[in-house]
Design a protein around this motif. Structure first.
Motif, PDB file in Angstrom:
ATOM      1  N   GLU A 171      45.136  39.097  33.059  1.00  0.00           N
ATOM      2  CA  GLU A 171      44.401  40.222  33.630  1.00  0.00           C
ATOM      3  C   GLU A 171      43.909  39.874  35.029  1.00  0.00           C
ATOM      4  O   GLU A 171      43.733  38.700  35.371  1.00  0.00           O
ATOM      5  N   GLY A 172      43.710  40.903  35.830  1.00  0.00           N
ATOM      6  CA  GLY A 172      43.175  40.721  37.165  1.00  0.00           C
ATOM      7  C   GLY A 172      41.658  40.824  37.167  1.00  0.00           C
ATOM      8  O   GLY A 172      41.035  41.171  36.162  1.00  0.00           O
ATOM      9  N   TYR A 173      41.081  40.527  38.315  1.00  0.00           N
ATOM     10  CA  TYR A 173      39.632  40.641  38.510  1.00  0.00           C
ATOM     11  C   TYR A 173      39.307  41.891  39.300  1.00  0.00           C
ATOM     12  O   TYR A 173      40.047  42.254  40.231  1.00  0.00           O
ATOM     13  N   ASN A 174      38.211  42.566  38.932  1.00  0.00           N
ATOM     14  CA  ASN A 174      37.733  43.758  39.622  1.00  0.00           C
ATOM     15  C   ASN A 174      36.371  43.499  40.246  1.00  0.00           C
ATOM     16  O   ASN A 174      35.664  42.547  39.863  1.00  0.00           O
ATOM     17  N   LEU A 175      36.002  44.369  41.159  1.00  0.00           N
ATOM     18  CA  LEU A 175      34.648  44.362  41.710  1.00  0.00           C
ATOM     19  C   LEU A 175      33.785  45.293  40.863  1.00  0.00           C
ATOM     20  O   LEU A 175      34.186  46.422  40.567  1.00  0.00           O
ATOM     21  N   TYR A 176      32.600  44.836  40.470  1.00  0.00           N
ATOM     22  CA  TYR A 176      31.655  45.640  39.697  1.00  0.00           C
ATOM     23  C   TYR A 176      30.437  45.944  40.563  1.00  0.00           C
ATOM     24  O   TYR A 176      29.810  45.027  41.108  1.00  0.00           O
ATOM     25  N   VAL A 177      30.139  47.250  40.712  1.00  0.00           N
ATOM     26  CA  VAL A 177      28.994  47.666  41.512  1.00  0.00           C
ATOM     27  C   VAL A 177      28.164  48.686  40.726  1.00  0.00           C
ATOM     28  O   VAL A 177      28.650  49.307  39.783  1.00  0.00           O
ATOM     29  N   ASN A 178      26.939  48.873  41.153  1.00  0.00           N
ATOM     30  CA  ASN A 178      26.086  49.915  40.590  1.00  0.00           C
ATOM     31  C   ASN A 178      26.672  51.294  40.922  1.00  0.00           C
ATOM     32  O   ASN A 178      27.287  51.480  41.977  1.00  0.00           O
ATOM     33  N   ILE A 226      39.413  48.103  46.594  1.00  0.00           N
ATOM     34  CA  ILE A 226      38.658  47.334  47.579  1.00  0.00           C
ATOM     35  C   ILE A 226      39.585  46.312  48.225  1.00  0.00           C
ATOM     36  O   ILE A 226      40.365  45.647  47.539  1.00  0.00           O
ATOM     37  N   SER A 227      39.503  46.177  49.534  1.00  0.00           N
ATOM     38  CA  SER A 227      40.295  45.147  50.209  1.00  0.00           C
ATOM     39  C   SER A 227      39.539  43.819  50.140  1.00  0.00           C
ATOM     40  O   SER A 227      38.305  43.798  50.041  1.00  0.00           O
ATOM     41  N   PRO A 228      40.234  42.694  50.189  1.00  0.00           N
ATOM     42  CA  PRO A 228      39.549  41.401  50.161  1.00  0.00           C
ATOM     43  C   PRO A 228      38.491  41.262  51.251  1.00  0.00           C
ATOM     44  O   PRO A 228      37.401  40.731  51.000  1.00  0.00           O
ATOM     45  N   LYS A 229      38.783  41.748  52.470  1.00  0.00           N
ATOM     46  CA  LYS A 229      37.829  41.583  53.572  1.00  0.00           C
ATOM     47  C   LYS A 229      36.524  42.327  53.321  1.00  0.00           C
ATOM     48  O   LYS A 229      35.450  41.906  53.767  1.00  0.00           O
ATOM     49  N   GLU A 230      36.590  43.457  52.597  1.00  0.00           N
ATOM     50  CA  GLU A 230      35.371  44.228  52.325  1.00  0.00           C
ATOM     51  C   GLU A 230      34.393  43.454  51.445  1.00  0.00           C
ATOM     52  O   GLU A 230      33.191  43.709  51.465  1.00  0.00           O
ATOM     53  N   PRO A 250      36.521  39.798  35.265  1.00  0.00           N
ATOM     54  CA  PRO A 250      37.794  40.264  34.697  1.00  0.00           C
ATOM     55  C   PRO A 250      37.784  41.775  34.468  1.00  0.00           C
ATOM     56  O   PRO A 250      36.771  42.352  34.062  1.00  0.00           O
ATOM     57  N   SER A 251      38.918  42.415  34.719  1.00  0.00           N
ATOM     58  CA  SER A 251      38.988  43.873  34.699  1.00  0.00           C
ATOM     59  C   SER A 251      38.653  44.472  33.340  1.00  0.00           C
ATOM     60  O   SER A 251      38.083  45.563  33.255  1.00  0.00           O
ATOM     61  N   GLN A 252      38.999  43.785  32.247  1.00  0.00           N
ATOM     62  CA  GLN A 252      38.771  44.355  30.918  1.00  0.00           C
ATOM     63  C   GLN A 252      37.311  44.303  30.480  1.00  0.00           C
ATOM     64  O   GLN A 252      36.934  44.917  29.487  1.00  0.00           O
ATOM     65  N   ILE A 304      35.913  48.488  40.146  1.00  0.00           N
ATOM     66  CA  ILE A 304      36.854  48.894  41.189  1.00  0.00           C
ATOM     67  C   ILE A 304      37.923  47.811  41.352  1.00  0.00           C
ATOM     68  O   ILE A 304      37.594  46.638  41.548  1.00  0.00           O
ATOM     69  N   PRO A 305      39.203  48.168  41.269  1.00  0.00           N
ATOM     70  CA  PRO A 305      40.268  47.183  41.477  1.00  0.00           C
ATOM     71  C   PRO A 305      40.201  46.564  42.880  1.00  0.00           C
ATOM     72  O   PRO A 305      39.780  47.218  43.837  1.00  0.00           O
ATOM     73  N   ILE A 306      40.603  45.309  42.980  1.00  0.00           N
ATOM     74  CA  ILE A 306      40.673  44.602  44.258  1.00  0.00           C
ATOM     75  C   ILE A 306      42.139  44.462  44.651  1.00  0.00           C
ATOM     76  O   ILE A 306      42.972  44.085  43.822  1.00  0.00           O
TER      77      ILE A 306
END
Length: 292
Positions: free
Chosen positions: A161-168, A179-183, A239-241, A254-256
């Motif tokens: 599985e891939g990693y995602n960004l988690y935000v409020n 999301i782009s890596p630079k962000e 992790p995305s899951q 949010i996917p990276i």
């Protein structure tokens, strides 16, 4: 040669001090010295050198230590096998899991396992050093990165599985589709501490992508990190899951782009006796997680 002499020898290997080893064995120092001499006489070679107050292993001692450890290990396997046969699946199954984000995924399995093996105690142990804990027989089974390679292990891959960004949900990025890596460099992060496998994997990916993340808070619990995101303290990379277990929590995943990935596997020593219950646990983990 008696089994207790091998046990005495291994304790002295650990302590390299006759008095300390004797105390841990619950015998007198002269008794330990006499039993080591008997062993050395039978093998017809010194196993230890006594240099002043120091005790060191000879070359023959180091060689015998390897075989002695195997003998003790096989004896433990024999005892476990007989106990499993005679006591109808009593005992303990110890499982090291490298990341606490797996805890929730395993709960349905643990409930099912307990119904089938109510007399078997199971311990799920969060760890950052699973490989060595499995190899040193500190645990029976490890669930961690499948990239671990060692000829002494039997390994089954589970999933990738891939990693995602988690935000409020109220975060400025919460409506983004990707999301782009630079962000990531612009965000205030809450993350695992350095040394955790998940954190090290992300740091390696960041370095390869010329990304620098800034942490405001670090904790070793996935649940704590999600709670900090809920409180809008910062964002986290997980992790995305993981989002499947935190529905309706005020958190957005949010996917990276070109995200880091991990492949998980379950493994154990090839030469270790595993009880019927332990084998059943492995089968249940594979059936559960290979579907995810």
């Amino acid at each position: 040669m008696e089994f207790r002499q091998i046990q005495y020898f291994l304790m002295l290997c650990d302590e390299l001090h006759f008095t300390e080893a004797a105390n841990k064995l619950g015998i007198s120092q002269p008794t330990l010295s006499q039993q080591i001499r008997v062993l050395e006489d039978e093998l017809d070679t010194p196993l230890f050198d006594r240099i002043g107050k120091k005790t060191v292993l000879t070359e023959a001692g180091m060689l015998f230590q390897q075989y002695a450890q195997q003998i003790v290990h096989q004896m433990e396997n024999a005892k476990l096998s007989i106990s499993d046969l005679m006591h109808h699946h009593t005992g303990t199954v110890k499982v090291a899991v490298y990341s606490t984000d797996l805890d929730n995924r395993l709960i349905p399995l643990l409930v099912d396992f307990h119904k089938e093996y109510p007399k078997t105690k199971i311990q799920i142990i969060p760890s950052v050093d699973i490989l060595n804990e499995v190899l040193n027989n500190e645990v029976d089974i490890g669930i961690g990165l499948a990239s671990i390679e060692d000829h002494r292990l039997h390994k089954t891959s589970l999933y990738t599985e891939g990693y995602n960004l988690y935000v409020n949900d109220q975060h400025a990025f919460s409506q983004k589709k990707i999301i782009s890596p630079k962000e990531l460099s612009t965000l205030q992060m809450v993350m695992y501490p350095k040394g955790f496998i998940g954190r090290d994997l992300i740091d390696t990916w960041c370095e390869a992508n010329h990304v620098s993340i800034q942490t405001i808070m670090e904790t070793g619990s996935a649940t704590s990190l999600i709670k900090l995101v809920q409180e809008n303290i910062g964002a986290t990379i997980q992790p995305s899951q993981l989002i499947d277990y935190y529905r309706e929590t005020g958190v957005t995943s949010i996917p990276i782009k070109d995200a880091p990935t991990r492949e998980l596997g379950i493994f154990y020593r090839k030469d270790k006796y595993l009880s019927t219950a332990a084998h059943s646990f492995i089968i249940k983990v594979v059936a559960l997680l290979q579907k995810t």
